[in-house]
Structure formats: C-alpha cells, structure tokens
Design an enzyme around this catalytic site. Structure first.
Site, mmCIF file in Angstrom:
data_model
loop_
_atom_site.group_PDB
_atom_site.id
_atom_site.type_symbol
_atom_site.label_atom_id
_atom_site.label_comp_id
_atom_site.label_asym_id
_atom_site.label_seq_id
_atom_site.Cartn_x
_atom_site.Cartn_y
_atom_site.Cartn_z
ATOM 1 N N CYS A 45 25.128 -64.119 29.033
ATOM 2 C CA CYS A 45 24.530 -63.733 27.755
ATOM 3 C C CYS A 45 23.498 -64.764 27.300
ATOM 4 O O CYS A 45 22.425 -64.845 27.870
ATOM 5 C CB CYS A 45 25.626 -63.507 26.712
ATOM 6 N N HIS B 214 29.226 -59.654 29.214
ATOM 7 C CA HIS B 214 30.347 -60.600 29.232
ATOM 8 C C HIS B 214 31.400 -60.161 30.250
ATOM 9 O O HIS B 214 32.202 -59.266 29.960
ATOM 10 C CB HIS B 214 30.972 -60.700 27.846
ATOM 11 N N GLU C 49 33.957 -61.756 31.106
ATOM 12 C CA GLU C 49 35.252 -62.330 30.779
ATOM 13 C C GLU C 49 36.104 -61.449 29.875
ATOM 14 O O GLU C 49 37.328 -61.644 29.803
ATOM 15 C CB GLU C 49 35.065 -63.710 30.121
#
Length: 508
Positions: A79, A166, A168
C-alpha cells in the site's frame, strides 16, 4: 538468527497483521519504526514496508533512507510502501478518482514467481486514497483490478515489489500465498521458526546471558509469566526466584489458587501479599494512565524489597510479549501510544536490576505453543489473558475495597458460568467491567440505586484485533440474574458488543 524478516512500520493499523502472517509461514520477523532501521540490516533476508495513514505526496510524509536495502535485499512495499517505492523512484502517484477501499478482484497481467499460484479473480482488500498512475522506468505491472491499474508490480532489479492491496488481512484470500511467494520462493528464506527451535535457542541464549546470576521473576498465574518461568528454570534452575504478588486486584481467590497451581512444577515460588499497599496508593485516583503508573511503581517497590532478600539477585525477569512492546512504541506521528504497559520500559536506576524478557518477541498464540512444547499443563496454557494492572482497569474511576469486592464476585460468576456451559475455551478473553454510574432498579417492592457492570467476551488470535463473542441469550440472561441476585451493590448488567478496533479489549 539467520532467517528473519524486517517490517518497517509507517503507522498502518495492519502492520501487526503483517507480522502475524509472516510468523504463520514459520518465518521470524521483527517490526521497527520506519525511522529506526536496524544497524545490522544485512542480517535480514527480506524487508517489508507497511501501509500508512499518510500520503506520499504530503510534505510531511515518512521518507526513510532505503539505500542500505534497495537492490541489496528483497523488498516488498504494501500500500503506502508500494506508493513510496514508485513515487521516489520516478513513478507518479496521484489522488484516486474512485474510492479504492474494500474488496476487489485481482487479475494477473503477466506470469511471475511473485504471483505464482494466485488464481484469477482472487479477492484482495484495498484501503487507500492515492493510486500509482505511472510506474518508474523499467518497472513492470504484474496484476491489476477493475479500478487499480498497477495493483502489483516488480522493479527492474527483480528484487523489489509493490502491491497496492493488503495481503495480511483476512479478506485477501490468497494473501498468505503471495507472502510465501515473496519470502520463500524469491527471498529464499527457510521456514524454520518453530516452537521447539525457539525453546532451544532461547534457553541457550539465556544460559549465556545470565550465567550463574540470580533472577527474580514476578509470576501472575497467567500464560506469559508461567511460560517465561519454565523457560528460565530450564536455563538456570534454582537461580530463578519466583515471586507472586497479591496486588489486591486479582480475581476472586486467585492468590491462593495460583500458589497451589505452581506446586509440583519444580519452581521456587514465594507469595507476597501487598494488597493493602497497592490499594492505599490507588485511593482516590480516577485517571486510567495514572492508575497504571501507580501500580507499576508499587510493583517495582515491592520487588525492590524482595530483591534485597535474595542475596546476589541481579536480574528481574518479566513475561512481556510482543503486543505489549508494539502498543508501547510510538512512531513519532504515524502511530501513537495506545496505552502504557507497566511491564514495558525498564526499571528505575535505584533498583539496580537488569531486565530479561524471554518472550518479548512472541505473540500470545506463539507463547501457548512454546508452553505446549515445554509440556506445561493445559490448565495454565488455556487460561484467558488477564491485564497486568488487574481489576484496577476494569473498575472505571477510583478504586475502593468495596468496588474490588463487587467486581471479584461478578467476575467469578461470569467466568464460572462460561466454564459450566462449555464456553470458556471458545472465548479468548472475558471479564466484567464495573462502570462509574448508578442506575435505578427495583428489588421486591423497594427502589434501588446501584452499580452497573458490563460483561466483555472476545475472540482473538493475539489481542491485536478482536471480535465480540455471540454468547447465547439464555446464558447472558442467566449470568445477569446471578450477578444481580448474588452481588450486593449491582442492579444492572449490560453486554459489550464492540470489536477491536475501534474499541480496545479493556475499557481503560
């Protein structure tokens, strides 16, 4: 440690999740603020740049010197990190014309080991206001979405990558695969971070660091301090002196129950009842941060007294874990300290003890796995987390012995109810909060004006994020009735349905 990853934190709310995903791949990682790049950077096998609330186009945007990393160590920007790499290497980052937040579908633009095994239309999670309009010269687009042209790219050195989503977060369904591609296939990291390996290396390190020194450890009865104690005992044996302090803010009967629990584990444990000392120091104080600091100071004073009774003691061991450390670090702007932790930050000079924290790089679930590898009883490993300051931060406002009594009784009913219904192991942490408000009630034919308590139960992996638990309505009704009928001074019970974020698990 040879196979480790550095995560540079630019203040993203998701930075800790990056670390969790990397650890899930059995790879060790460390989080450092963006402006504090470790001097031993060459010992890291890969570097990940986190997201950020900042825009790279802003004058005050975080702008670290990556010359020791770029083109030398495999680098992944997430990002903000991706926009940073593009912006400061000749690309163009601009405000997006469309809202790029939430779920999106990823489409591979060209084959590459970075996007290997990522299926077409893989769901990813976007969270940004800027977008990469133009990649730097020599960079290639690897994947796009309907609204984001350069959703993933590789720089010309084939060691530097950027993604505008993202990986994660849970909503990026193949995020773990992408991290595996980068860390294992591209960076060549061996996934050797296991509980057994941690025990072996930590015991060896503790033996070298502590030698024949004597160590004092404050036991709490919880998972963290218990695992720390067993690790230290394995390393230095009888040179470990464990102390369990009753600060007057423990759960009902916990002081005696915990001392009994440690019998037969081979630990040298001494109980110290300092409850009056703590409660006297807290009298009249309402501010939660001040209460934490008072408890920390008295805790240190008690241990200083005990240290003088252990001839030759030179270390204080603590069960600090990684979320404690992370939440106590400020990145000078992008992120702020959420709350202080009484067991983070060292000791005053007068105490003359050095600090050893064998678990300070582990998340809670990792601590439990280490405990299991040490053959510790499930009765201890399965215990819910309990805050270091104890019930002081579950009593909103000032602390009095009567409030402590009320909360202990209500908490005991709630926790025992969870056990009796077989719900305890489905909950990561549970507790009762005593609120600083009175409300009108009716008991028999009489009006009451008494305290309100809030029940709190959450599910989590490591405490960094948490969701409230959908406990059965009939169970909540039963516990509410028990508390109101059996605990004098309480006439109302509510249930907290807030998640973290935006709320924290504890109320103070």
């Amino acid at each position: 440690m040879q196979n480790k990853v550095l995560i540079l934190d630019f203040g993203s709310q998701y930075t800790q999740l990056i670390a969790r995903r990397v650890r899930e791949l059995s790879i060790f990682c460390e989080i450092h603020p963006f402006h504090k790049i470790p001097s031993d950077i060459d010992t890291f096998k890969a570097v990940i740049l986190s997201g950020s609330p900042f825009s790279v186009r802003a004058d005050d945007a975080p702008h670290p010197d990556l010359s020791a990393i770029r083109k030398k160590i495999p680098l992944l920007g997430v990002c903000y990190g991706a926009q940073y790499l593009a912006h400061f290497n000749g690309g163009e980052v601009a405000a997006s014309n469309t809202r790029e937040y939430g779920r999106a579908r990823l489409q591979t633009a060209q084959a590459h080991s970075f996007t290997h095994k990522i299926p077409a239309q893989s769901q990813v999670w976007m969270s940004h206001g800027d977008t990469i309009k133009q990649l730097p010269e020599g960079a290639s687009c690897l994947a796009s979405t309907e609204d984001v042209i350069n959703a993933a790219y590789v720089m010309d050195d084939d060691m530097t990558f950027g993604i505008q989503f993202h990986p994660e977060v849970y909503h990026s369904t193949d995020g773990l695969q992408l991290l595996q591609n980068f860390l294992i296939d591209i960076a060549g990291i061996t996934p050797d971070w296991t509980s057994e390996a941690f025990v072996e290396t930590t015991v060896s390190r503790l033996q070298k660091e502590l030698g024949e020194d004597k160590v004092i450890l404050g036991l709490s009865g919880g998972v963290d301090s218990s695992v720390a104690a067993i690790l230290l005992h394995k390393a230095i044996g009888t040179n470990l002196h464990c102390i369990f302090v009753n600060n007057g803010l423990l759960r009902k009967n916990e002081y005696h129950d915990v001392l009994e629990q440690y019998k037969g584990m081979g630990l040298n444990v001494k109980g110290v009842d300092a409850s009056k000392r703590f409660l006297d120091a807290l009298a009249g104080e309402e501010d939660p941060e001040t209460k934490r600091k008072i408890i920390g100071k008295v805790f240190i004073d008690v241990f200083d007294d005990e240290a003088h009774q252990v001839a030759g003691a030179s270390w204080l061991a603590q069960g600090t874990i990684y979320p404690d450390v992370i939440e106590s670090i400020s990145v000078n702007g992008p992120s702020a300290t959420i709350k202080s932790h009484h067991n983070v930050g060292g000791l005053p000079d007068f105490m003359k003890l050095k600090v050893v924290e064998p678990l300070n790089m582990l998340f809670k679930d990792e601590v439990r796995r280490v405990g299991a590898s040490l053959s510790m009883p499930q009765e201890i490993l399965g215990r819910h987390p309990f805050p270091g300051p104890g019930l002081a931060i579950r009593i909103l406002g000032d602390i009095t012995p009567e409030k402590v009594r009320m909360l202990q009784e209500a908490d005991a009913l709630f926790i025992q109810g969870l056990r009796d219904r077989g719900l305890y192991d489905d909950v990561w942490q549970a507790g009762v909060m005593l609120l600083p408000v009175n409300s009108v009630g009716v008991m028999g034919d009489e009006r009451t004006y008494e305290k309100c308590v809030a029940l709190r139960a959450v599910t989590s992996t490591d405490g960094m994020t948490a969701d409230w638990v959908h406990l059965p309505y009939d169970f909540l009704q039963e516990i509410s009735n028990q508390i109101i009928n059996r605990v004098p001074g309480i006439n109302r019970v509510v249930y907290d349905i807030s998640s973290k974020p935006p709320a924290t698990i504890e109320w103070e």
